[in-house]
Design an enzyme around this catalytic site. Structure first.
Site, PDB file in Angstrom:
ATOM      1  N   ARG A 133      -0.424  20.646  34.937  1.00  0.00           N
ATOM      2  CA  ARG A 133      -1.352  21.007  36.031  1.00  0.00           C
ATOM      3  C   ARG A 133      -2.047  19.717  36.485  1.00  0.00           C
ATOM      4  NH1 ARG A 133      -5.041  26.252  35.485  1.00  0.00           N
ATOM      5  NH2 ARG A 133      -4.983  26.093  37.750  1.00  0.00           N
ATOM      6  N   ASP A 177     -13.599  21.078  37.256  1.00  0.00           N
ATOM      7  CA  ASP A 177     -12.291  20.610  36.779  1.00  0.00           C
ATOM      8  C   ASP A 177     -12.175  19.096  36.842  1.00  0.00           C
ATOM      9  OD1 ASP A 177     -11.782  23.550  37.602  1.00  0.00           O
ATOM     10  OD2 ASP A 177     -10.137  22.939  36.283  1.00  0.00           O
TER      11      ASP A 177
HETATM   12  O1  MRU Z   1      -7.306  27.745  37.514  1.00  0.00           O
HETATM   13  P1  MRU Z   1      -8.240  27.791  36.340  1.00  0.00           P
HETATM   14  O2  MRU Z   1      -8.524  29.175  35.860  1.00  0.00           O
HETATM   15  O3  MRU Z   1      -7.796  26.861  35.243  1.00  0.00           O
HETATM   16  O4  MRU Z   1      -9.599  27.205  36.891  1.00  0.00           O
HETATM   17  C1  MRU Z   1     -10.711  27.134  36.030  1.00  0.00           C
HETATM   18  C2  MRU Z   1     -11.924  26.634  36.715  1.00  0.00           C
HETATM   19  O5  MRU Z   1     -11.915  26.286  37.867  1.00  0.00           O
HETATM   20  C3  MRU Z   1     -13.147  26.504  35.872  1.00  0.00           C
HETATM   21  O6  MRU Z   1     -14.287  26.755  36.641  1.00  0.00           O
HETATM   22  C4  MRU Z   1     -13.216  25.063  35.347  1.00  0.00           C
HETATM   23  O7  MRU Z   1     -12.038  24.725  34.690  1.00  0.00           O
HETATM   24  C5  MRU Z   1     -14.360  24.871  34.437  1.00  0.00           C
HETATM   25  S1  MRU Z   1     -14.122  25.810  32.962  1.00  0.00           S
HETATM   26  C6  MRU Z   1     -15.137  25.335  31.791  1.00  0.00           C
END
Ligand code: MRU
Length: 349
Positions: free
Chosen positions: A94, A238
């Site tokens: 990812r 992220d």
């Molecule tokens: O696509 P995802 O479910 O991996 O996205 C997760 C998020 O955007 C969360 O808000 C982010 O990773 C922070 S989690 C502690």
């Protein structure tokens, strides 16, 4: 910390294998996948068996342990050269969450140092990454809750809890801490289309913990703010750029704009491992585009007009100017900007 308010562990190392709680099946079924190869780990990250920036990093670190075991068995003298392919495969799983690359770099340093029992040494490092993340979350919970000056309700987006991290959570960690301290009355959770991390995961974690939760469609957030129901919107991240811009789940930017308009404060909660000082601003953060099917179907059933095109970015970027507080395990930055971010990272906040 009240241990009752943190019951889930999504990533478990168990008898030489990695067990991941399959988050795609929640809240309907609590099923752990047992993974024994780095390829399975990369696949699980891409397929969202595990998700959330810190959780992705921790999972990849355990993936390196599996890779080292296999490569050492394949060729003990050459394992360090062979494992480069596995690191590249894990890195490609990812693109947006920088914790993935941070964790792989940390594991790569151990690989470069070399040792006679690499899998054991790497397992110790992956475990350290995991344990440090939980400690960081607990620290952020305390720091973030200290910003709550009056009891009230908060709004959150996506899932930032134990499922998205090593345990406890980032924004959800602040919520857990704030609730235990009597500062949070109720949590409003955006359902978070199209993956429904809010509806399926955040609501599930909060119900498990006995914290009152009210779900809303993402599009209802501005109307909720207008009613004066919430004082804070709390989200994770992220990747955070050197100027404080924040990449997070799609819908965060729109929440931030609505929050500023309504006088609701925006708190971003993320460990230092989510900060990427090599990226000057959010414009340079790679944003993952996901499959059209995620919008065209729901539960495997078609829900959109056949022939419609799809734009499905998984994340958006919130400018630093819309962030009221950035809570990290190293400290709190109010109204982050490039100068304050540099001070935070230098440890001089
Ligand atoms: O696509 P995802 O479910 O991996 O996205 C997760 C998020 O955007 C969360 O808000 C982010 O990773 C922070 S989690 C502690």
């Amino acid at each position: 910390m009240n241990p009752a308010h943190d019951q889930v562990r999504a990533i478990v190392w168990c008898e030489d294998a990695l067990e991941l709680l399959d988050q795609r099946q929640l809240p309907g079924a609590l099923v752990y996948q047992r993974l024994t190869t780095a390829a399975e780990v990369a696949q699980a990250i891409g397929d969202m068996v595990v998700r959330g920036a810190p959780a992705i990093g921790i999972t990849a670190a355990y993936g390196v342990v599996l890779a080292a075991r296999a490569r050492y068995a394949e060729s003990a003298p050459n394992w360090q050269a062979l494992i480069a392919t596995d690191l590249a495969m894990l890195a490609a799983a990812r693109p947006t969450a920088v914790n993935l690359f941070w964790a792989l770099r940390r594991m790569a340093r151990v690989i470069a140092a070399g040792c006679s029992h690499p899998a054991q040494r790497l397992l110790a490092e992956a475990r350290a990454i995991h344990v440090e993340d939980i400690a960081a979350n607990q620290r952020m919970g305390e720091l973030g809750a200290a910003l709550l000056t009056e009891r009230g309700s908060v709004l959150t987006h996506c899932n930032t809890g134990s499922l998205a991290t090593g345990g406890y959570g980032t924004a959800l960690g602040v919520i857990r801490y704030g609730y235990a301290a009597g500062l949070i009355e109720r949590v409003y959770a955006d359902e978070t289309r199209p993956w429904l991390q809010g509806a399926r995961l955040t609501a599930w974690e909060l119900v498990q913990d006995g914290i009152p939760v009210t779900l809303l469609a993402d599009a209802a957030a501005a109307a909720l703010m207008r009613q004066g129901e919430v004082r804070w919107a709390m989200v994770g991240a992220d990747r955070i750029a050197a100027n404080g811009d924040v990449a997070n789940k799609i819908g965060t930017y729109h929440l931030a704009v609505a929050a500023r308009y309504h006088g609701v404060r925006l708190m971003v909660v993320a460990p230092i491992t989510t900060v990427d000082m090599s990226i000057a601003s959010g414009a340079d953060i790679p944003i993952e585009q996901r499959a059209a099917e995620e919008l065209l179907t729901l539960g495997g059933q078609p829900i959109a007009a056949a022939g419609a095109q799809v734009w499905n970015p998984s994340f958006d970027v919130t400018p630093a100017a819309l962030v009221d507080a950035l809570v990290t395990d190293r400290g709190v930055v109010l109204a982050p900007d490039a100068v304050k971010m540099a001070r935070l990272m230098a440890g001089t906040t």
